[in-house]
Motif scaffolding. Structure first.
Motif, PDB file in Angstrom:
ATOM      1  N   SER A 222       0.707  -1.092  -0.088  1.00  0.00           N
ATOM      2  CA  SER A 222       0.025   0.009  -0.114  1.00  0.00           C
ATOM      3  C   SER A 222       0.826   1.077  -0.133  1.00  0.00           C
ATOM      4  O   SER A 222       0.386   2.424  -0.116  1.00  0.00           O
ATOM      5  N   LEU A 223       2.188   1.236   0.094  1.00  0.00           N
ATOM      6  CA  LEU A 223       3.171   2.272   0.126  1.00  0.00           C
ATOM      7  C   LEU A 223       3.608   2.567  -1.262  1.00  0.00           C
ATOM      8  O   LEU A 223       4.469   1.611  -1.692  1.00  0.00           O
ATOM      9  N   PRO A 224       3.045   3.394  -1.766  1.00  0.00           N
ATOM     10  CA  PRO A 224       3.585   3.841  -3.253  1.00  0.00           C
ATOM     11  C   PRO A 224       5.018   4.245  -3.135  1.00  0.00           C
ATOM     12  O   PRO A 224       5.516   4.916  -2.541  1.00  0.00           O
ATOM     13  N   ARG A 225       5.838   3.863  -4.181  1.00  0.00           N
ATOM     14  CA  ARG A 225       7.279   4.311  -4.479  1.00  0.00           C
ATOM     15  C   ARG A 225       7.098   5.346  -5.340  1.00  0.00           C
ATOM     16  O   ARG A 225       6.677   5.233  -6.784  1.00  0.00           O
ATOM     17  N   LEU A 226       7.017   6.687  -5.123  1.00  0.00           N
ATOM     18  CA  LEU A 226       6.895   7.720  -6.091  1.00  0.00           C
ATOM     19  C   LEU A 226       8.276   8.194  -6.565  1.00  0.00           C
ATOM     20  O   LEU A 226       9.411   8.202  -6.002  1.00  0.00           O
ATOM     21  N   VAL A 227       8.359   8.674  -7.934  1.00  0.00           N
ATOM     22  CA  VAL A 227       9.385   8.809  -8.543  1.00  0.00           C
ATOM     23  C   VAL A 227       8.946  10.275  -9.410  1.00  0.00           C
ATOM     24  O   VAL A 227       8.038  10.375 -10.115  1.00  0.00           O
ATOM     25  N   VAL A 228       9.776  11.263  -9.034  1.00  0.00           N
ATOM     26  CA  VAL A 228       9.534  12.805  -9.435  1.00  0.00           C
ATOM     27  C   VAL A 228      10.546  13.110 -10.568  1.00  0.00           C
ATOM     28  O   VAL A 228      11.739  12.923 -10.201  1.00  0.00           O
ATOM     29  N   LEU A 229      10.205  13.159 -12.017  1.00  0.00           N
ATOM     30  CA  LEU A 229      11.176  13.503 -12.754  1.00  0.00           C
ATOM     31  C   LEU A 229      10.868  14.977 -13.238  1.00  0.00           C
ATOM     32  O   LEU A 229       9.831  15.160 -13.866  1.00  0.00           O
ATOM     33  N   LEU A 230      11.883  15.691 -12.933  1.00  0.00           N
ATOM     34  CA  LEU A 230      11.928  17.236 -13.244  1.00  0.00           C
ATOM     35  C   LEU A 230      12.895  17.399 -14.667  1.00  0.00           C
ATOM     36  O   LEU A 230      13.860  17.256 -14.663  1.00  0.00           O
ATOM     37  N   ASP A 231      11.899  17.989 -15.451  1.00  0.00           N
ATOM     38  CA  ASP A 231      12.611  18.295 -17.107  1.00  0.00           C
ATOM     39  C   ASP A 231      13.266  19.532 -17.018  1.00  0.00           C
ATOM     40  O   ASP A 231      12.663  20.627 -16.961  1.00  0.00           O
ATOM     41  N   ASP A 322       6.500   2.836  -8.602  1.00  0.00           N
ATOM     42  CA  ASP A 322       5.361   2.477  -9.355  1.00  0.00           C
ATOM     43  C   ASP A 322       4.420   3.586  -9.635  1.00  0.00           C
ATOM     44  O   ASP A 322       3.280   3.578 -10.256  1.00  0.00           O
ATOM     45  N   THR A 323       4.649   4.834  -9.147  1.00  0.00           N
ATOM     46  CA  THR A 323       4.017   6.100  -9.511  1.00  0.00           C
ATOM     47  C   THR A 323       5.028   7.021 -10.098  1.00  0.00           C
ATOM     48  O   THR A 323       5.902   7.626  -9.337  1.00  0.00           O
ATOM     49  N   LEU A 324       4.724   7.406 -11.285  1.00  0.00           N
ATOM     50  CA  LEU A 324       5.662   8.163 -11.709  1.00  0.00           C
ATOM     51  C   LEU A 324       5.199   9.770 -12.181  1.00  0.00           C
ATOM     52  O   LEU A 324       4.008   9.690 -12.669  1.00  0.00           O
ATOM     53  N   ILE A 325       5.566  10.727 -11.597  1.00  0.00           N
ATOM     54  CA  ILE A 325       5.236  12.270 -12.016  1.00  0.00           C
ATOM     55  C   ILE A 325       6.386  13.028 -12.732  1.00  0.00           C
ATOM     56  O   ILE A 325       7.210  12.915 -12.377  1.00  0.00           O
ATOM     57  N   VAL A 326       6.070  13.483 -13.836  1.00  0.00           N
ATOM     58  CA  VAL A 326       6.798  14.004 -14.981  1.00  0.00           C
ATOM     59  C   VAL A 326       6.536  15.626 -15.101  1.00  0.00           C
ATOM     60  O   VAL A 326       5.187  15.889 -15.307  1.00  0.00           O
ATOM     61  N   LEU A 327       7.435  16.398 -14.860  1.00  0.00           N
ATOM     62  CA  LEU A 327       7.045  18.037 -14.761  1.00  0.00           C
ATOM     63  C   LEU A 327       7.840  18.568 -15.698  1.00  0.00           C
ATOM     64  O   LEU A 327       9.192  18.434 -15.750  1.00  0.00           O
ATOM     65  N   THR A 328       7.244  19.185 -16.724  1.00  0.00           N
ATOM     66  CA  THR A 328       7.842  19.776 -17.872  1.00  0.00           C
ATOM     67  C   THR A 328       7.448  21.067 -18.150  1.00  0.00           C
ATOM     68  O   THR A 328       6.428  21.700 -17.476  1.00  0.00           O
ATOM     69  N   GLY A 329       7.690  21.693 -19.057  1.00  0.00           N
ATOM     70  CA  GLY A 329       7.305  22.923 -19.764  1.00  0.00           C
ATOM     71  C   GLY A 329       6.527  22.765 -21.078  1.00  0.00           C
ATOM     72  O   GLY A 329       6.530  21.618 -21.762  1.00  0.00           O
ATOM     73  N   PRO A 330       6.397  24.086 -21.636  1.00  0.00           N
ATOM     74  CA  PRO A 330       5.529  23.803 -22.974  1.00  0.00           C
ATOM     75  C   PRO A 330       6.372  23.280 -24.041  1.00  0.00           C
ATOM     76  O   PRO A 330       5.852  22.796 -24.913  1.00  0.00           O
ATOM     77  N   GLY A 331       7.727  23.373 -24.079  1.00  0.00           N
ATOM     78  CA  GLY A 331       8.630  22.998 -25.000  1.00  0.00           C
ATOM     79  C   GLY A 331       8.956  21.450 -25.056  1.00  0.00           C
ATOM     80  O   GLY A 331       9.510  20.711 -25.722  1.00  0.00           O
ATOM     81  N   GLY A 332       8.351  20.663 -23.717  1.00  0.00           N
ATOM     82  CA  GLY A 332       8.628  19.366 -23.585  1.00  0.00           C
ATOM     83  C   GLY A 332       7.224  18.589 -23.973  1.00  0.00           C
ATOM     84  O   GLY A 332       7.242  17.138 -23.959  1.00  0.00           O
ATOM     85  N   ARG A 333       6.220  18.967 -24.595  1.00  0.00           N
ATOM     86  CA  ARG A 333       4.871  18.436 -24.921  1.00  0.00           C
ATOM     87  C   ARG A 333       5.060  17.773 -26.148  1.00  0.00           C
ATOM     88  O   ARG A 333       4.529  16.802 -26.491  1.00  0.00           O
ATOM     89  N   ASP A 334       6.081  18.129 -27.002  1.00  0.00           N
ATOM     90  CA  ASP A 334       6.226  17.238 -28.434  1.00  0.00           C
ATOM     91  C   ASP A 334       6.892  16.101 -27.883  1.00  0.00           C
ATOM     92  O   ASP A 334       7.054  15.182 -28.926  1.00  0.00           O
ATOM     93  N   GLU A 335       7.602  15.771 -26.782  1.00  0.00           N
ATOM     94  CA  GLU A 335       8.338  14.710 -26.599  1.00  0.00           C
ATOM     95  C   GLU A 335       7.595  13.732 -25.669  1.00  0.00           C
ATOM     96  O   GLU A 335       8.333  12.866 -24.880  1.00  0.00           O
TER      97      GLU A 335
END
Length: 388
Positions: A222-231, A322-335
């Motif tokens: 029940s304990l999720p393993r969070l991964v935060v990826l900052l672009d 098991d939980t991935l959070i990706v944070l990016t800007g307007p230039g990262g939407r194409d990828e």
């Protein structure tokens, strides 16, 4: 050592007077030229005298969130035997200089100056060293020397409160992935019995089949393993004002909010940056890993446009959570296609896009995408996206 404009003029006059005096046999001019040269030499000797000063700094506090007050107290002590006179000092605080009065500080005495540290921008504000300028009484020569070390003040991104963190994900032995409630225990594997194991954990049916005692291994899924990826690629945040990209600042605030919420809930969380990072701890502990908020304070842009592909490849191979959070800007939407390829390795994937002029098209790369103007809006919409 630097000669002032007055000193340069006097030195030129000394050379001219000496030349004319010797050339045309004018002893008066020669005497004046020698006196002018002697004055410049005396000024150089006076300015070269190095005062014995001890500089200490105390930041209160040394780590703050963006916009919170922080101050620096500088104490300068005269440890020499002679009186330090005609000293001009200034402390370097980021890009500005702060004057520090050091006129006629007696031996064994000290002076203290307290000033505010600018915290209007995220980053690491270097404070110091103290530059002490020694001048002669005539103002002919000035010599500046640094004193003390540089003390950093860490300005963290703003932290916005999140209502909750994502729920966990349970994996059964046949490969299924199911959402589980908080506090559940799931069977993981069997192993041989060792002295000290509880008998109620013995799996008797398997033990009878293999001929030795086997016990169950359970895990709390029940304990999720969070991964935060900052672009932090420069191409992902193209819109900048005075070198500052508000979309990247908002992404840093969102990352800080998620990491802080996970820590408060005692959940494992891993912060990753797409591009390389160079950050050291401010307390001098070289062996300890820098705190996530310190890493976010020191985060800068990466010029490698292909860094996202390498980061997603690593995430796919290592499966860090098991939980991935990706944070990016307007230039990262194409990828976002590279991020969409991670859905097989991570049951829950969400992407936060900051600073985009138009909303991201629905169903982009098959991901749950949250368009937010800043970190506060991302936190406000978090409750609606935490159950993916």
């Amino acid at each position: 050592m630097g000669i002032t404009a007055r000193g340069v003029g006097l030195l030129v006059a000394a050379v001219v007077l000496l030349g004319v005096g010797f050339r045309f046999a004018y002893p008066e001019l020669t005497l004046l030229g020698a006196a002018a040269g002697a004055a410049v030499g005396y000024a150089a000797l006076v300015a070269a005298w190095r005062p014995r000063l001890t500089v200490t700094r105390r930041a209160d506090p040394d780590r703050v969130a963006r916009g919170e007050p922080a101050s620096m107290t500088v104490t300068v002590r005269n440890t020499g035997r002679l009186r330090s006179a005609n000293l001009l000092a200034e402390d370097r605080c980021g890009k500005r200089s702060v004057p520090v009065p050091l006129l006629r500080v007696r031996p064994g005495r000290d002076t203290e100056v307290r000033y505010e540290v600018p915290t209007d921008r995220r980053g690491v504000v270097p404070v110091g060293p103290l530059r002490v300028t020694r001048r002669d009484p005539l103002g002919l020569v000035a010599l500046a020397r640094p004193y003390g070390e540089t003390t950093p003040v860490w300005v963290h991104p703003r932290i916005h409160p999140l209502t909750a963190v994502p729920t966990g994900a349970g994996r059964s032995l046949d490969g299924r992935v199911d959402g589980v409630p908080h506090g559940s225990i799931t069977f993981d594997s069997l192993r041989e019995y060792v002295v000290g194991d509880e008998l109620r954990r013995v799996h008797w049916r398997t033990s009878a089949r293999v001929g030795e005692l086997m016990v169950r291994e359970n895990v709390d899924t029940s304990l999720p393993r969070l991964v935060v990826l900052l672009d932090n690629r420069a191409v992902a945040h193209p819109q900048r004002v005075d070198g500052v990209a508000e979309s990247f600042e908002s992404a840093c605030e969102a990352a800080a909010s998620v990491v802080t919420a996970a820590h408060r809930a005692d959940l494992p969380v891993l912060l990753l940056l797409v591009g390389p990072e160079l950050v050291e701890r401010g307390d001098g502990d070289a062996d300890a890993s820098p705190a996530p908020l310190d890493r976010l304070a020191a985060a800068g842009f990466c010029d490698d446009a292909d860094a996202l592909r390498a980061a997603t490849t690593r995430l796919r191979q290592d499966r860090l959570g098991d939980t991935l959070i990706v944070l990016t800007g307007p230039g990262g939407r194409d990828e976002l296609g590279h991020v969409g390829a991670l859905r097989g390795a991570y049951p829950s994937v969400v992407v936060g896009v900051f600073g985009a002029a138009e909303p991201t098209p629905p169903g982009a790369a098959g991901l749950v995408v949250v368009d937010a103007a800043d970190g506060a809006q991302f936190a406000a919409e978090w409750d609606g996206v935490r159950r993916w």
